[in-house]
Design a protein around this motif. Structure first.
Motif, short mmCIF file in Angstrom:
data_model
loop_
_atom_site.label_atom_id
_atom_site.label_comp_id
_atom_site.label_asym_id
_atom_site.label_seq_id
_atom_site.Cartn_x
_atom_site.Cartn_y
_atom_site.Cartn_z
N GLY A 54 38.46 17.17 -33.96
CA GLY A 54 38.24 18.55 -33.35
C GLY A 54 37.39 18.42 -31.95
O GLY A 54 37.09 19.54 -31.55
N GLU A 55 37.16 17.37 -31.59
CA GLU A 55 36.28 17.26 -30.32
C GLU A 55 37.45 17.10 -29.11
O GLU A 55 38.35 16.30 -29.16
N ASN A 56 36.68 17.77 -27.81
CA ASN A 56 37.56 17.61 -27.03
C ASN A 56 36.87 16.26 -26.06
O ASN A 56 35.73 16.10 -26.29
N VAL A 57 37.79 15.74 -25.23
CA VAL A 57 37.17 14.65 -24.56
C VAL A 57 37.56 14.93 -22.95
O VAL A 57 38.64 15.33 -22.46
N TYR A 58 36.49 14.74 -22.33
CA TYR A 58 36.49 15.13 -20.93
C TYR A 58 36.20 13.81 -19.87
O TYR A 58 34.94 13.03 -20.09
N VAL A 59 36.98 13.70 -18.89
CA VAL A 59 37.01 12.37 -17.94
C VAL A 59 36.83 12.75 -16.56
O VAL A 59 37.97 13.35 -16.14
N ARG A 60 35.54 13.04 -16.09
CA ARG A 60 35.43 13.67 -14.88
C ARG A 60 36.37 13.18 -13.85
O ARG A 60 36.37 11.56 -13.81
N GLY A 61 36.91 14.09 -12.95
CA GLY A 61 37.80 13.47 -11.92
C GLY A 61 39.31 13.27 -12.29
O GLY A 61 39.98 13.01 -11.66
N PHE A 62 39.44 13.11 -13.77
CA PHE A 62 40.88 12.75 -14.21
C PHE A 62 41.33 14.11 -15.09
O PHE A 62 42.64 14.52 -14.86
N LYS A 68 44.85 18.60 -19.89
CA LYS A 68 44.55 19.42 -18.83
C LYS A 68 44.02 18.53 -17.57
O LYS A 68 42.91 18.25 -17.62
N PRO A 69 44.75 18.51 -16.48
CA PRO A 69 44.28 17.55 -15.42
C PRO A 69 43.16 18.33 -14.51
O PRO A 69 43.05 19.45 -14.50
N ALA A 70 42.31 17.32 -14.04
CA ALA A 70 40.96 18.03 -13.24
C ALA A 70 41.84 18.28 -11.95
O ALA A 70 42.83 18.04 -11.44
N LYS A 71 40.94 19.13 -11.21
CA LYS A 71 41.38 20.02 -10.12
C LYS A 71 41.66 18.95 -8.96
O LYS A 71 42.56 18.79 -8.20
N THR A 72 40.75 17.81 -8.74
CA THR A 72 40.84 16.85 -7.85
C THR A 72 42.05 16.12 -8.17
O THR A 72 42.77 15.45 -7.18
N PHE A 73 42.34 15.82 -9.53
CA PHE A 73 43.44 15.10 -9.59
C PHE A 73 44.85 15.67 -9.33
O PHE A 73 45.87 15.08 -8.72
N VAL A 74 44.78 17.07 -9.65
CA VAL A 74 46.23 17.82 -9.17
C VAL A 74 46.08 17.77 -7.67
O VAL A 74 47.53 17.60 -7.26
N GLU A 75 45.29 18.02 -7.07
CA GLU A 75 45.18 17.89 -5.46
C GLU A 75 45.70 16.60 -4.83
O GLU A 75 46.70 16.65 -3.97
N LYS A 76 45.32 15.45 -5.65
CA LYS A 76 45.70 14.12 -5.12
C LYS A 76 47.21 14.21 -5.30
O LYS A 76 47.78 13.47 -4.42
N VAL A 77 47.76 14.39 -6.46
CA VAL A 77 49.20 14.28 -6.70
C VAL A 77 50.14 15.18 -6.06
O VAL A 77 51.00 14.79 -5.35
N LYS A 78 49.50 16.54 -5.55
CA LYS A 78 50.14 17.40 -4.57
C LYS A 78 50.50 16.76 -3.36
O LYS A 78 51.39 16.81 -2.60
N SER A 79 49.34 15.93 -2.79
CA SER A 79 49.49 15.42 -1.60
C SER A 79 49.81 14.02 -1.50
O SER A 79 49.85 13.41 -0.32
N GLY A 80 50.11 13.44 -2.52
CA GLY A 80 50.56 11.94 -2.55
C GLY A 80 52.01 11.89 -2.05
O GLY A 80 52.74 12.67 -1.90
#
Length: 98
Positions: free
Chosen positions: A39-47, A80-92
């Motif tokens: 039941g725990e969430n896992v957060y990976v900063r920047g990912f 749920k992808p991190a905002k920075t990850f989404v931005e990198k994919v959009k501009s890749g």
């Protein structure tokens, strides 16, 4: 990209043996799975975040038999992808595969 390809790429970029990389990747996935089962969430900063979502009880229809089915409350894994990850994919640089 498959897990084997990821392991090969990490190994070639870091100089770490493939066996060690594979053990590390497997351990990471094992920790994520066991945490989410608990039941725990896992957060990976920047990912991104691996999140357990609760689905409410609902009534659905079996259209072949025309009957109502009760789907009980349950939990599903989500990412749920991190905002920075989404931005990198959009501009890749992307090439479409068919």
């Amino acid at each position: 990209m498959t897990k084997a390809e990821i392991i090969t790429e990490i190994s070639s970029k870091t100089g770490i043996e493939k066996v060690d990389v594979q053990e590390t990747v497997e351990a990471f996935f094992k920790v994520v799975k066991s945490s989410m089962v608990g039941g725990e969430n896992v957060y990976v900063r920047g990912f991104g975040s691996f999140v357990v979502k609760k689905r409410a009880k609902k009534t659905a229809r079996n259209i072949s038999k025309n009957t109502a089915i009760i789907i009980p409350e349950h939990f599903v894994p989500s990412f749920k992808p991190a905002k920075t990850f989404v931005e990198k994919v959009k501009s890749g640089n992307k090439t479409s595969k068919k």
